[in-house]
Design a protein around this motif. Structure first.
Motif, PDB file in Angstrom:
ATOM      1  N   VAL A 179      -7.764  -2.568  -3.919  1.00 30.48           N
ATOM      2  CA  VAL A 179      -8.951  -2.998  -3.939  1.00 30.48           C
ATOM      3  C   VAL A 179      -9.751  -1.603  -4.740  1.00 30.48           C
ATOM      4  O   VAL A 179      -8.919  -0.854  -5.099  1.00 30.48           O
ATOM      5  CB  VAL A 179      -9.624  -2.779  -2.439  1.00 30.48           C
ATOM      6  CG1 VAL A 179      -9.174  -3.903  -1.752  1.00 30.48           C
ATOM      7  CG2 VAL A 179      -9.310  -1.658  -1.650  1.00 30.48           C
ATOM      8  N   ALA A 180     -11.099  -1.904  -4.856  1.00 27.02           N
ATOM      9  CA  ALA A 180     -11.600  -1.123  -5.855  1.00 27.02           C
ATOM     10  C   ALA A 180     -11.807   0.364  -4.696  1.00 27.02           C
ATOM     11  O   ALA A 180     -11.664   0.179  -3.802  1.00 27.02           O
ATOM     12  CB  ALA A 180     -13.151  -1.337  -6.059  1.00 27.02           C
ATOM     13  N   PRO A 181     -11.864   1.579  -5.854  1.00 26.64           N
ATOM     14  CA  PRO A 181     -11.715   2.792  -4.623  1.00 26.64           C
ATOM     15  C   PRO A 181     -13.198   3.133  -4.204  1.00 26.64           C
ATOM     16  O   PRO A 181     -12.902   4.164  -3.572  1.00 26.64           O
ATOM     17  CB  PRO A 181     -11.404   3.703  -6.059  1.00 26.64           C
ATOM     18  CG  PRO A 181     -12.077   3.206  -7.287  1.00 26.64           C
ATOM     19  CD  PRO A 181     -11.943   1.583  -7.125  1.00 26.64           C
ATOM     20  N   ALA A 210       1.108  -0.887  -6.750  1.00 23.10           N
ATOM     21  CA  ALA A 210       0.756  -2.033  -6.084  1.00 23.10           C
ATOM     22  C   ALA A 210       2.054  -2.569  -5.478  1.00 23.10           C
ATOM     23  O   ALA A 210       1.729  -3.105  -4.225  1.00 23.10           O
ATOM     24  CB  ALA A 210       0.279  -2.918  -7.030  1.00 23.10           C
ATOM     25  N   LYS A 211       3.070  -2.736  -5.820  1.00 24.16           N
ATOM     26  CA  LYS A 211       4.255  -3.225  -5.427  1.00 24.16           C
ATOM     27  C   LYS A 211       4.806  -2.517  -3.943  1.00 24.16           C
ATOM     28  O   LYS A 211       4.917  -3.084  -2.897  1.00 24.16           O
ATOM     29  CB  LYS A 211       5.634  -3.322  -6.497  1.00 24.16           C
ATOM     30  CG  LYS A 211       6.695  -4.053  -5.959  1.00 24.16           C
ATOM     31  CD  LYS A 211       7.790  -3.710  -7.072  1.00 24.16           C
ATOM     32  CE  LYS A 211       9.058  -4.633  -6.461  1.00 24.16           C
ATOM     33  NZ  LYS A 211      10.226  -4.650  -7.610  1.00 24.16           N
ATOM     34  N   MET A 212       4.713  -1.369  -3.963  1.00 22.18           N
ATOM     35  CA  MET A 212       4.960  -0.593  -2.782  1.00 22.18           C
ATOM     36  C   MET A 212       3.941  -0.701  -1.657  1.00 22.18           C
ATOM     37  O   MET A 212       4.153  -0.988  -0.481  1.00 22.18           O
ATOM     38  CB  MET A 212       5.011   1.032  -3.188  1.00 22.18           C
ATOM     39  CG  MET A 212       5.372   1.857  -1.732  1.00 22.18           C
ATOM     40  SD  MET A 212       5.584   3.497  -2.130  1.00 22.18           S
ATOM     41  CE  MET A 212       3.794   4.110  -2.123  1.00 22.18           C
ATOM     42  N   ARG A 213       2.610  -0.966  -2.011  1.00 17.70           N
ATOM     43  CA  ARG A 213       1.537  -1.106  -1.070  1.00 17.70           C
ATOM     44  C   ARG A 213       1.853  -2.552  -0.508  1.00 17.70           C
ATOM     45  O   ARG A 213       1.676  -2.550   0.735  1.00 17.70           O
ATOM     46  CB  ARG A 213       0.244  -1.169  -1.771  1.00 17.70           C
ATOM     47  CG  ARG A 213      -0.752  -1.193  -0.996  1.00 17.70           C
ATOM     48  CD  ARG A 213      -2.252  -1.803  -1.841  1.00 17.70           C
ATOM     49  NE  ARG A 213      -2.305  -0.539  -2.879  1.00 17.70           N
ATOM     50  CZ  ARG A 213      -3.161   0.456  -2.610  1.00 17.70           C
ATOM     51  NH1 ARG A 213      -3.860   0.552  -1.375  1.00 17.70           N
ATOM     52  NH2 ARG A 213      -3.464   1.066  -3.745  1.00 17.70           N
ATOM     53  N   GLN A 214       2.180  -3.374  -1.220  1.00 14.49           N
ATOM     54  CA  GLN A 214       2.310  -4.715  -0.801  1.00 14.49           C
ATOM     55  C   GLN A 214       3.580  -4.697  -0.038  1.00 14.49           C
ATOM     56  O   GLN A 214       3.433  -5.384   1.190  1.00 14.49           O
ATOM     57  CB  GLN A 214       2.724  -5.799  -1.814  1.00 14.49           C
ATOM     58  CG  GLN A 214       2.838  -7.213  -1.596  1.00 14.49           C
ATOM     59  CD  GLN A 214       3.009  -8.039  -2.601  1.00 14.49           C
ATOM     60  OE1 GLN A 214       3.038  -7.624  -3.902  1.00 14.49           O
ATOM     61  NE2 GLN A 214       3.093  -9.670  -2.551  1.00 14.49           N
ATOM     62  N   GLY A 273      -9.254  -6.106  -6.656  1.00 15.67           N
ATOM     63  CA  GLY A 273      -8.979  -5.851  -7.838  1.00 15.67           C
ATOM     64  C   GLY A 273      -8.649  -7.014  -8.553  1.00 15.67           C
ATOM     65  O   GLY A 273      -8.357  -8.108  -8.026  1.00 15.67           O
ATOM     66  N   ALA A 274      -8.420  -6.747 -10.015  1.00 17.54           N
ATOM     67  CA  ALA A 274      -8.342  -7.853 -10.803  1.00 17.54           C
ATOM     68  C   ALA A 274      -7.118  -8.575 -10.366  1.00 17.54           C
ATOM     69  O   ALA A 274      -6.022  -8.055 -10.311  1.00 17.54           O
ATOM     70  CB  ALA A 274      -8.128  -7.396 -12.121  1.00 17.54           C
ATOM     71  N   GLY A 275      -7.121 -10.058 -10.396  1.00 19.58           N
ATOM     72  CA  GLY A 275      -6.085 -10.761 -10.155  1.00 19.58           C
ATOM     73  C   GLY A 275      -5.608 -10.729  -8.577  1.00 19.58           C
ATOM     74  O   GLY A 275      -4.640 -11.340  -8.183  1.00 19.58           O
ATOM     75  N   VAL A 276      -6.186 -10.084  -7.592  1.00 21.34           N
ATOM     76  CA  VAL A 276      -5.765 -10.278  -6.177  1.00 21.34           C
ATOM     77  C   VAL A 276      -6.539 -11.244  -5.507  1.00 21.34           C
ATOM     78  O   VAL A 276      -7.833 -11.627  -5.700  1.00 21.34           O
ATOM     79  CB  VAL A 276      -6.472  -8.701  -5.791  1.00 21.34           C
ATOM     80  CG1 VAL A 276      -6.132  -8.781  -3.984  1.00 21.34           C
ATOM     81  CG2 VAL A 276      -5.734  -7.522  -6.387  1.00 21.34           C
ATOM     82  N   LYS A 277      -5.723 -11.994  -4.635  1.00 22.52           N
ATOM     83  CA  LYS A 277      -6.367 -13.172  -3.885  1.00 22.52           C
ATOM     84  C   LYS A 277      -7.226 -12.609  -2.943  1.00 22.52           C
ATOM     85  O   LYS A 277      -7.042 -11.552  -2.370  1.00 22.52           O
ATOM     86  CB  LYS A 277      -5.123 -13.827  -3.148  1.00 22.52           C
ATOM     87  CG  LYS A 277      -4.234 -14.392  -4.438  1.00 22.52           C
ATOM     88  CD  LYS A 277      -3.017 -15.207  -3.507  1.00 22.52           C
ATOM     89  CE  LYS A 277      -2.038 -15.693  -4.514  1.00 22.52           C
ATOM     90  NZ  LYS A 277      -0.893 -16.459  -3.895  1.00 22.52           N
ATOM     91  N   ALA A 278      -8.092 -13.428  -2.618  1.00 20.96           N
ATOM     92  CA  ALA A 278      -9.360 -13.047  -1.738  1.00 20.96           C
ATOM     93  C   ALA A 278      -8.707 -13.665  -0.446  1.00 20.96           C
ATOM     94  O   ALA A 278      -9.419 -12.988   0.728  1.00 20.96           O
ATOM     95  CB  ALA A 278     -10.545 -13.603  -2.143  1.00 20.96           C
TER      96      ALA A 278
END
Length: 422
Positions: free
Chosen positions: A290-292, A192-196, A355-360
């Motif tokens: 996001v969901a897969p 997640a951190k690398m993706r961001q 995903g859980a806790g992800v801002k929309a």
């Protein structure tokens, strides 16, 4: 007998040469100057110690990167000036100050010597730190000068380890220079951190981010980005879609960008004159977790809500981008409903789930391409005939084959006659 074989082979070669000469367009020659600066691409590869990890198709990340680079070097267009820069390839120690200066130009940006470039790539071995920010600054300097398109393709398997030099701020600094440089990023087996971080780098310069978990995906994506550098540069135009067709903005041919929130629909309007064809495509990318499983739907409907045609595609988490397209030809004037331009409403819907806790907000970035072109004709349109203008070539090849068959049959009969006589 030897004479007859040579004769038949010579006739066949003559006919093949005739067909080849007819097939080549007159006046076309490779390498003609175009009067524009050559496009430049700088491939920046992470060679840090984590590239030893063996989780890509049973091999190491470094092996997948080397294989991808070799295939990309083979496929690079002649007009592209390509270079390779590394980060974390030389210093194996624990001194962060030295490790964060570990970036080197492996192959200079310029005309490509494929053998030399491949030999340089073969020497790489996973070594040290991940100084993404310093590497981007140096890679931008490698591309300095000229007015042609410039692109950096960054391939990394981890986030930067050289804070406080934030690579996202570096990308914004590069964009602020106004040199027309785009940075595309690819994350190998991302977290997640690398993706961001990689998404932020790409977004700052109008580039794209893609996550990669298989060697073939890496090869295909880098090839696409190198080819894109050779294509004419098109600057996307921001367009804010509406929640209904009646309120939608009217678009003409071009490339447009927008953002679409989860569970939202975006509408756009296009006028399609008689005898013209609408071609549209859309790509939606996930710049956060996001969901897969996801998909995208592009619909063309009339102003009254009747569906004309649709395009749809699904993804399974192997890439963060999903694309689809459609085509709609407007009838010629004189045909039913063909006397005036038709308003076609384009609806874009995606099924990405946060995903859980992800801002929309903000919504996911989408890229919409709209083309209104001449409609299909009765004689030379590829969509109508499949082969398009290749029909005449097919006829030449059939004729050549027929004549070759006649000659071969005559030679065979002559050989049989000689054999009976002897």
């Amino acid at each position: 007998m030897i004479t007859s074989k040579r004769f038949a082979a010579g006739v066949g070669a003559l006919l093949a040469a005739l067909a080849a000469q007819l097939a080549l367009p007159a006046g076309a020659s490779a390498g003609e100057p175009t009067g524009e600066d050559a496009p430049k691409v700088n491939l920046v590869l992470d060679v840090s110690g984590s590239m030893r990890t063996r989780d890509i198709d049973g091999g190491s990340r470094m092996a997948a990167a080397k294989r991808a680079f070799n295939e990309v070097l083979d496929a690079t267009p002649e007009e592209v000036r390509l270079g390779i820069r590394t980060l974390g390839a030389d210093y194996p120690g624990d001194d962060q100050k030295r490790g964060c200066q570990d970036t080197a130009r492996l192959y200079p940006v310029g005309p490509l010597d494929r053998t030399e470039a491949k030999a340089a790539v073969a020497t790489l071995a996973p070594t040290g730190w991940t100084p993404i920010g310093p590497a981007l600054l140096k890679a931008a300097d490698d591309l300095d000068g000229g007015t042609g398109s410039k692109r950096i393709v960054l391939i990394s398997d981890g986030e930067d380890t050289c804070a406080p030099l934030d690579p996202c701020e570096v990308a914004r600094e590069i964009a602020a220079k106004g040199i027309g440089l785009t940075i595309d990023t690819l994350g190998l087996v991302p977290n997640a951190k690398m993706r961001q971080q990689l998404s932020c780098i790409a977004e700052a310069t109008g580039g794209t981010y893609t996550s990669v978990e298989h060697a073939d995906e890496l090869t295909d994506r880098v090839n696409q980005l190198v080819d894109r550098a050779a294509a004419p540069v098109v600057t996307p135009v921001a367009a804010e879609g509406a929640d209904t067709c009646a309120k939608a903005p009217a678009l003409k041919s071009g490339l447009f960008t927008d953002r679409e929130e989860f569970g939202q629909q975006r509408w756009y309007r296009v006028e399609v004159p008689p005898g013209r064809e609408l071609r549209a495509s859309v790509s939606v990318s996930a710049d956060r977790a996001v969901a897969p499983s996801y998909g995208v739907l592009l619909r063309a409907v009339t102003a009254h809500g009747r569906e004309i045609v649709r395009g749809e595609a699904a993804g399974d988490g192997r890439t963060d981008v999903v694309s689809t397209g459609l085509r709609y030809p407007k009838a010629e004037a004189g045909d039913e409903d063909g006397e005036r331009a038709e308003t076609v409403c384009l609806q874009v819907t995606h099924s990405f789930a946060a995903g859980a806790g992800v801002k929309a907000a903000p919504g996911l970035p989408l890229e919409l391409t709209v083309d209104v072109v001449d409609g299909p004709s009765d004689a030379d349109d590829v969509a109508s005939f499949g082969l398009g203008r290749g029909w005449w070539l097919l006829g030449v090849l059939v004729l050549a084959g027929f004549l070759a068959g006649l000659v071969w049959g005559w030679v065979s009969r002559w050989r049989v006659a000689v054999w009976r006589t002897n």
